[in-house]
Write a protein that holds these residues in place. Sequence first.
Motif, PDB file in Angstrom:
ATOM      1  N   PHE B  72     112.132  21.275 100.958  1.00 46.17           N
ATOM      2  CA  PHE B  72     110.771  21.772 100.729  1.00 46.17           C
ATOM      3  C   PHE B  72     109.871  21.449 101.917  1.00 46.17           C
ATOM      4  O   PHE B  72     109.117  22.302 102.399  1.00 46.17           O
ATOM      5  CB  PHE B  72     110.174  21.177  99.446  1.00 46.17           C
ATOM      6  CG  PHE B  72     108.760  21.638  99.206  1.00 46.17           C
ATOM      7  CD1 PHE B  72     108.506  22.846  98.579  1.00 46.17           C
ATOM      8  CD2 PHE B  72     107.676  20.890  99.647  1.00 46.17           C
ATOM      9  CE1 PHE B  72     107.206  23.301  98.389  1.00 46.17           C
ATOM     10  CE2 PHE B  72     106.370  21.340  99.470  1.00 46.17           C
ATOM     11  CZ  PHE B  72     106.139  22.540  98.832  1.00 46.17           C
ATOM     12  N   THR B 110     113.521  31.451 101.498  1.00 43.59           N
ATOM     13  CA  THR B 110     114.850  31.082 101.017  1.00 43.59           C
ATOM     14  C   THR B 110     114.976  29.566 100.896  1.00 43.59           C
ATOM     15  O   THR B 110     115.618  29.057  99.970  1.00 43.59           O
ATOM     16  CB  THR B 110     115.914  31.660 101.962  1.00 43.59           C
ATOM     17  OG1 THR B 110     115.668  33.062 102.122  1.00 43.59           O
ATOM     18  CG2 THR B 110     117.317  31.461 101.411  1.00 43.59           C
ATOM     19  N   LEU B 112     112.564  27.504 100.140  1.00 42.78           N
ATOM     20  CA  LEU B 112     111.864  27.096  98.918  1.00 42.78           C
ATOM     21  C   LEU B 112     112.780  27.291  97.706  1.00 42.78           C
ATOM     22  O   LEU B 112     112.848  26.440  96.808  1.00 42.78           O
ATOM     23  CB  LEU B 112     110.560  27.898  98.785  1.00 42.78           C
ATOM     24  CG  LEU B 112     109.680  27.653  97.559  1.00 42.78           C
ATOM     25  CD1 LEU B 112     109.422  26.169  97.316  1.00 42.78           C
ATOM     26  CD2 LEU B 112     108.348  28.388  97.707  1.00 42.78           C
ATOM     27  N   ILE B 113     113.513  28.389  97.696  1.00 43.74           N
ATOM     28  CA  ILE B 113     114.459  28.635  96.603  1.00 43.74           C
ATOM     29  C   ILE B 113     115.605  27.611  96.641  1.00 43.74           C
ATOM     30  O   ILE B 113     116.025  27.087  95.604  1.00 43.74           O
ATOM     31  CB  ILE B 113     114.999  30.079  96.682  1.00 43.74           C
ATOM     32  CG1 ILE B 113     113.852  31.074  96.488  1.00 43.74           C
ATOM     33  CG2 ILE B 113     116.096  30.305  95.639  1.00 43.74           C
ATOM     34  CD1 ILE B 113     114.149  32.484  96.980  1.00 43.74           C
ATOM     35  N   TYR B 116     114.630  24.398  95.061  1.00 49.63           N
ATOM     36  CA  TYR B 116     114.744  24.440  93.599  1.00 49.63           C
ATOM     37  C   TYR B 116     116.199  24.405  93.146  1.00 49.63           C
ATOM     38  O   TYR B 116     116.512  23.889  92.079  1.00 49.63           O
ATOM     39  CB  TYR B 116     114.039  25.674  93.040  1.00 49.63           C
ATOM     40  CG  TYR B 116     112.544  25.479  92.839  1.00 49.63           C
ATOM     41  CD1 TYR B 116     112.065  24.763  91.751  1.00 49.63           C
ATOM     42  CD2 TYR B 116     111.624  26.012  93.726  1.00 49.63           C
ATOM     43  CE1 TYR B 116     110.703  24.581  91.548  1.00 49.63           C
ATOM     44  CE2 TYR B 116     110.246  25.840  93.539  1.00 49.63           C
ATOM     45  CZ  TYR B 116     109.799  25.123  92.447  1.00 49.63           C
ATOM     46  OH  TYR B 116     108.456  24.947  92.251  1.00 49.63           O
ATOM     47  N   LYS B 117     117.104  24.957  93.965  1.00 45.12           N
ATOM     48  CA  LYS B 117     118.523  24.881  93.600  1.00 45.12           C
ATOM     49  C   LYS B 117     118.997  23.427  93.589  1.00 45.12           C
ATOM     50  O   LYS B 117     119.750  23.017  92.704  1.00 45.12           O
ATOM     51  CB  LYS B 117     119.370  25.682  94.586  1.00 45.12           C
ATOM     52  CG  LYS B 117     119.338  27.174  94.350  1.00 45.12           C
ATOM     53  CD  LYS B 117     120.442  27.860  95.167  1.00 45.12           C
ATOM     54  CE  LYS B 117     120.423  29.353  94.940  1.00 45.12           C
ATOM     55  NZ  LYS B 117     121.535  30.057  95.579  1.00 45.12           N
ATOM     56  N   ALA B 120     117.704  21.666  90.543  1.00 46.16           N
ATOM     57  CA  ALA B 120     118.392  22.010  89.295  1.00 46.16           C
ATOM     58  C   ALA B 120     119.582  21.088  89.043  1.00 46.16           C
ATOM     59  O   ALA B 120     120.143  21.087  87.951  1.00 46.16           O
ATOM     60  CB  ALA B 120     118.848  23.468  89.329  1.00 46.16           C
ATOM     61  N   LEU B 131     111.045  19.026  87.260  1.00 40.89           N
ATOM     62  CA  LEU B 131     110.644  20.353  87.717  1.00 40.89           C
ATOM     63  C   LEU B 131     109.120  20.481  87.724  1.00 40.89           C
ATOM     64  O   LEU B 131     108.530  21.023  88.668  1.00 40.89           O
ATOM     65  CB  LEU B 131     111.256  21.382  86.754  1.00 40.89           C
ATOM     66  CG  LEU B 131     111.506  22.798  87.198  1.00 40.89           C
ATOM     67  CD1 LEU B 131     112.319  22.842  88.473  1.00 40.89           C
ATOM     68  CD2 LEU B 131     112.246  23.537  86.080  1.00 40.89           C
TER      69      LEU B 131
END
Lengths: 324, 324
Positions: B72, B110, B112-113, B116-117, B120, B131
């Motif tokens: 991030f 990408t 940022l995604i 989050y991956k 998870a 989260l």
Amino acid sequence: MKYNNDTILKLFESALLQFQTPEEPKLLYDPIVYSMSGGGKRLRPVLLLLTVDAFGGDVEEALPAGMAVEVFHNFTLLHDDIMDNASMRRGMPSVYAKWGGNVALLSGDTMLIIAYKYLARVPSTQLHRILNIFSDMATEVCEGQQYDMDFESVDMVFAEDYIKMIEYKTSALLSGSAMIGATLAGASEDDIRKMYRFATELGLAFQLQDDMLDSYGDEKLGKKIGGDILEGKQTYLMVQAMSRASEEEREVLRTTHRRTDISDDEKIAIVKALYDKFDVRHSTEQQIKIRFERALAVLDTLSIAGERTSQLEEFARNLMGRKK
Amino acid sequence: MKYNNDTILKLFESALLQFQTPEEPKLLYDPIVYSMSGGGKRLRPVLLLLTVDAFGGDVEEALPAGMAVEVFHNFTLLHDDIMDNASMRRGMPSVYAKWGGNVALLSGDTMLIIAYKYLARVPSTQLHRILNIFSDMATEVCEGQQYDMDFESVDMVFAEDYIKMIEYKTSALLSGSAMIGATLAGASEDDIRKMYRFATELGLAFQLQDDMLDSYGDEKLGKKIGGDILEGKQTYLMVQAMSRASEEEREVLRTTHRRTDISDDEKIAIVKALYDKFDVRHSTEQQIKIRFERALAVLDTLSIAGERTSQLEEFARNLMGRKK
């Protein structure tokens, strides 16, 4: 089944009215509110919620997930408009045109985070799974956008690469929405996979039809013909024509949109003459038909009763502008 | 306590070596690998993991969360460099300079995604909570960046607004990391809140010191003096000077960096003369001291044994470049 396409859209639109952001900083949040209230067909949340309903899930409980995919979709529009230098969106000035690139960038980032905030509201037991589906989908959308940009500097795009690109850029968000809906409703792994296939094929049919209408649409329906041709965009028509053209004709297909010695109408006529020569309209219509029929055929294989899939079928027909 | 600052950094660096992306599309993933392998002090994951260790949690299990905050952080650098039109980052060409704005934009999205991956992968029972902490933190970082940009078109920034901006833009990612670490380790709500306060105050002390070193740093330590002044950036020194200056002096503070009739050294000298006149160095040092001492004081109030906080204290001292 408590809903149909109309009532589920109304339900989602009313949930959307509750969409709120902090007031400050205004330059961060005003563009987000502007983007979310800019209309659009809300295809992705509608598909998600219809899927929940078809599998007997709790539609109202699924609204935050619907919000997540809609906010994500609008995030991609903000950032795509920066990359495409696009001044208009849904008949209104784009956020990029209205506030500039930095604002569109940062407001877009914030929307991606807001999408995850909505996602965090799905039931805890399903959160891990839903989060992974969502992030995989989001990654594919970014990959699709990059492949699309890559095409700009490539001499010739192959049909299979083009299909892969639109599968990522257009279908992924639909198939992700369908999978999230099925997962939330507790559908079996097999049904979840089938919903993925349904939405993937439908998304491809939809994008290919969009490509075709750019050259062969009805101007009376308000669709301006030839926009893709003038922008020099890759479309399925262009990809097909290139694969059949001689080297000289390829050069014409590659360069006509950049000519400054002829009018836009002439450019469109030159390219369309080659499209006609290779009958790419026919082969594209064939592809659309195959994809659309495959999508509908998947619905018949789901483990749920046939009447439960009727609204999904109607969604597919509406999307393609086809009456039953 | 199984780790100290050095061994936990080594542990994280070795986890970072496992960082992998798909190969294609190259223009999407090459910049991400470039960004992640560009060095940096890994402050946020180190703080996160040290906090886990201090509260007796499983540090290895927390590595994905550490990756999430580091990815991030690097995402924010890619996008900040677009917004600031910055060509260098950590002594290397920025992704923006090397590949252009569109690539930095999409690769940043990408990342940022991907963050989050990684997120998870925290244990399911804690996922919802983590989260929410992460997304709230991420939102604050975006808000901080927007406030910072807002300041460019404002006549005068008030000290409290400036502090709020850096609390969002700089502290939020540290305090979020500390809270995530404490939460993962099963710390009490009270201790989680205290870790938030520790990292918030520490982040403020760090940013204020960074502001001060721009004008009063030691050039022998490789720090170029006056960069912020030449860019016309808001800093705590500038904000303090503006609050004490006459209207004429304010105009000098506002406009000197834009003058074309004098050298950079002269510009710096003019602004620093006003800083000296109002003794903003002293008041900034006071603020740094207060914030830093508050941060350390919070550590003493945690429910864990005093020796368990020693590595957090060392982290704080290292960050500020202070020996015990």
